[in-house]
Each structure stands twice: as C-alpha cells, then as structure tokens.
Design a protein around this motif. Structure first.
Motif, PDB file in Angstrom:
ATOM      1  N   SER A 121      -5.251   0.745 -13.139  1.00 29.67           N
ATOM      2  CA  SER A 121      -5.426   1.930 -12.311  1.00 29.67           C
ATOM      3  C   SER A 121      -6.677   1.722 -11.478  1.00 29.67           C
ATOM      4  N   VAL A 122      -6.806   2.499 -10.414  1.00 25.46           N
ATOM      5  CA  VAL A 122      -7.989   2.380  -9.565  1.00 25.46           C
ATOM      6  C   VAL A 122      -9.250   2.643 -10.375  1.00 25.46           C
TER       7      VAL A 122
ATOM      8  N   LEU B 183       0.821  -1.210   0.000  1.00 27.82           N
ATOM      9  CA  LEU B 183       0.000   0.000   0.000  1.00 27.82           C
ATOM     10  C   LEU B 183       0.855   1.260   0.000  1.00 27.82           C
ATOM     11  N   GLN B 184       2.039   1.180   0.569  1.00 30.60           N
ATOM     12  CA  GLN B 184       2.915   2.353   0.630  1.00 30.60           C
ATOM     13  C   GLN B 184       3.611   2.626  -0.699  1.00 30.60           C
ATOM     14  N   SER B 185       3.625   1.645  -1.584  1.00 27.08           N
ATOM     15  CA  SER B 185       4.281   1.823  -2.879  1.00 27.08           C
ATOM     16  C   SER B 185       3.344   2.545  -3.837  1.00 27.08           C
ATOM     17  N   PRO B 186       3.737   3.724  -4.345  1.00 28.01           N
ATOM     18  CA  PRO B 186       2.864   4.473  -5.257  1.00 28.01           C
ATOM     19  C   PRO B 186       2.667   3.770  -6.591  1.00 28.01           C
TER      20      PRO B 186
ATOM     21  N   LYS C 229      -6.556   5.699  -3.122  1.00 23.15           N
ATOM     22  CA  LYS C 229      -5.632   6.209  -4.132  1.00 23.15           C
ATOM     23  C   LYS C 229      -4.997   5.090  -4.938  1.00 23.15           C
ATOM     24  N   ASN C 230      -4.595   4.027  -4.283  1.00 22.84           N
ATOM     25  CA  ASN C 230      -3.965   2.915  -5.014  1.00 22.84           C
ATOM     26  C   ASN C 230      -4.516   1.557  -4.583  1.00 22.84           C
ATOM     27  N   TYR C 231      -5.768   1.560  -4.127  1.00 25.53           N
ATOM     28  CA  TYR C 231      -6.375   0.283  -3.718  1.00 25.53           C
ATOM     29  C   TYR C 231      -7.889   0.293  -3.926  1.00 25.53           C
TER      30      TYR C 231
END
Length: 212
Positions: free
Chosen positions: A137-138, A25-28, A105-107
């Motif tokens: 992408s989301v 989750l921390q990886s953009p 944002k990314n999930y």
C-alpha cells in the motif's frame, strides 16, 4: 534515470515500461513506485506530463538543501527527507542526501541525486517479494522507505558518539590540541544532523495524524 516498480494482482513487476504507466496509474489495484535519479529537464517533463505535478512542486524538487517538510497539493503530497552516510574514517564528513517523495493515492515517486543505498535495498525487498501482499500500500511503502532511512542514522550517530568518547579520554590524559579540534569538528557534524532531524520529526508528526 527512471525506474518503475509495480505491484498489481498480487504480483510484482520491476522495470515496468514507461508507455504502460498511464494504464498502471488508472488501475485502482496497482501500486506504482517510480524512482528518479537526477531530476533533469527530461525527468521533470516526464513527471509533469504523467502526473501533472504543480510547477512549484517540480521547482522544489530540483532545488538542493530543502528543509525537511511535507506539503499538500490537490490529490498528492510532497515530502522531503534526508539519508545520512559517513564513510570517512575520521568521521568529519557526514553526507546528507536529499530525497523528495510525491505521495499519491496509488503511487509514490522518489526523486534524488546520486545513489541512495537504502532505496536500492528497499527496491530489492520489493523485487524479492519481502513485502507481503497485504502490505503493498502507499502508506506501507512510505513507511518502509522512511523507516529504512532513519535506521541508517543510528550507525552514524553511534560512530560519532564513540569517537567523541575516545577523544575526551585522550584530552583528560593529556593536553592534545589536535583532539580538541577534532571534537569541535564532530560537534559541528552533530549540529548539522540536528538541523535535519528536528524538522523531520515535525514531518512525521504530520504523517501520523488521522487526516493524512
């Protein structure tokens, strides 16, 4: 049950390890899709500890018969939509399966009771790499899920429409009380579908606004 799918560095990882979720989750550059079946206490605790979802959002996700809607929270949105299915030959029992979606944002986190065949199919496409790299992408994942759900509405509606036509032909040829009762039953199903589809249209109108 919790399933994790991850797209990172132009590759797809399925059934990712839970202990690696924080770093994912921390990886953009990562896109994480978590699918949760039957949100019991264990799953709710998991979602709360890893995502910090608002208590009211977590409470909503455990309630059945939610109205289709989308609500914005700090850093994510919560969307409710429905899958439709009708396996009865007499078409008098349309099944509605509630799907909750946390969109960040990314999930994307999907929560539902029981199996939703459409989600399994989208997950298969994910594993097979049918989604091209530039489409991971989301927004595209949410679109793909909702598009697949709505596509499944049409066979149900077509079946109901065809059955109504057949019954109306029977009634025109002869007075048939049983056929009349079946028509009323099917029309009740159509009213129930409309109660779901009408607010879903409002949800999609919100999603297509530029600020979303």
């Amino acid at each position: 049950m919790i399933k994790i799918n991850v797209h990172a560095n132009d590759s797809v990882v399925t059934n990712g390890e839970l202990d690696q979720l924080s770093s994912m989750l921390q990886s953009p550059d990562s896109l994480v899709w978590i699918d949760t079946t039957a949100a019991e206490e264990t799953e709710i605790t998991f979602l709360k500890s890893h995502f910090g979802f608002h208590p009211l959002a977590l409470e909503d996700i455990t309630r059945h018969h939610q109205r289709p809607k989308i609500e914005s929270y700090d850093g994510y949105s919560l969307l409710f939509f429905y899958a439709l299915r009708c396996e009865d030959t007499d078409l008098t029992n349309v099944e509605f399966s509630q799907l909750g979606m946390f969109i960040g944002k990314n999930y994307v986190v999907t929560v539902h009771d029981g199996s939703i065949k459409t989600l399994d199919e989208v997950s298969d496409r994910w594993r097979q790499g049918s989604l091209t790299a530039d489409r991971y992408s989301v927004g595209m994942l949410v679109y793909t899920i909702l598009d697949a759900l709505v596509d499944d509405y049409f066979p149900v509606l077509d079946q109901l429409s065809e059955r109504l036509d057949d019954l109306e032909d029977v009634i025109l040829e002869q007075v048939d009380l049983r056929s009349q009762q079946e028509i009323f039953q099917i029309k009740k199903q159509l009213v129930a579908i409309r109660r779901v589809v009408a607010p879903e249209r409002d949800v999609l109108n919100v999603l297509v606004r530029r600020e979303m």
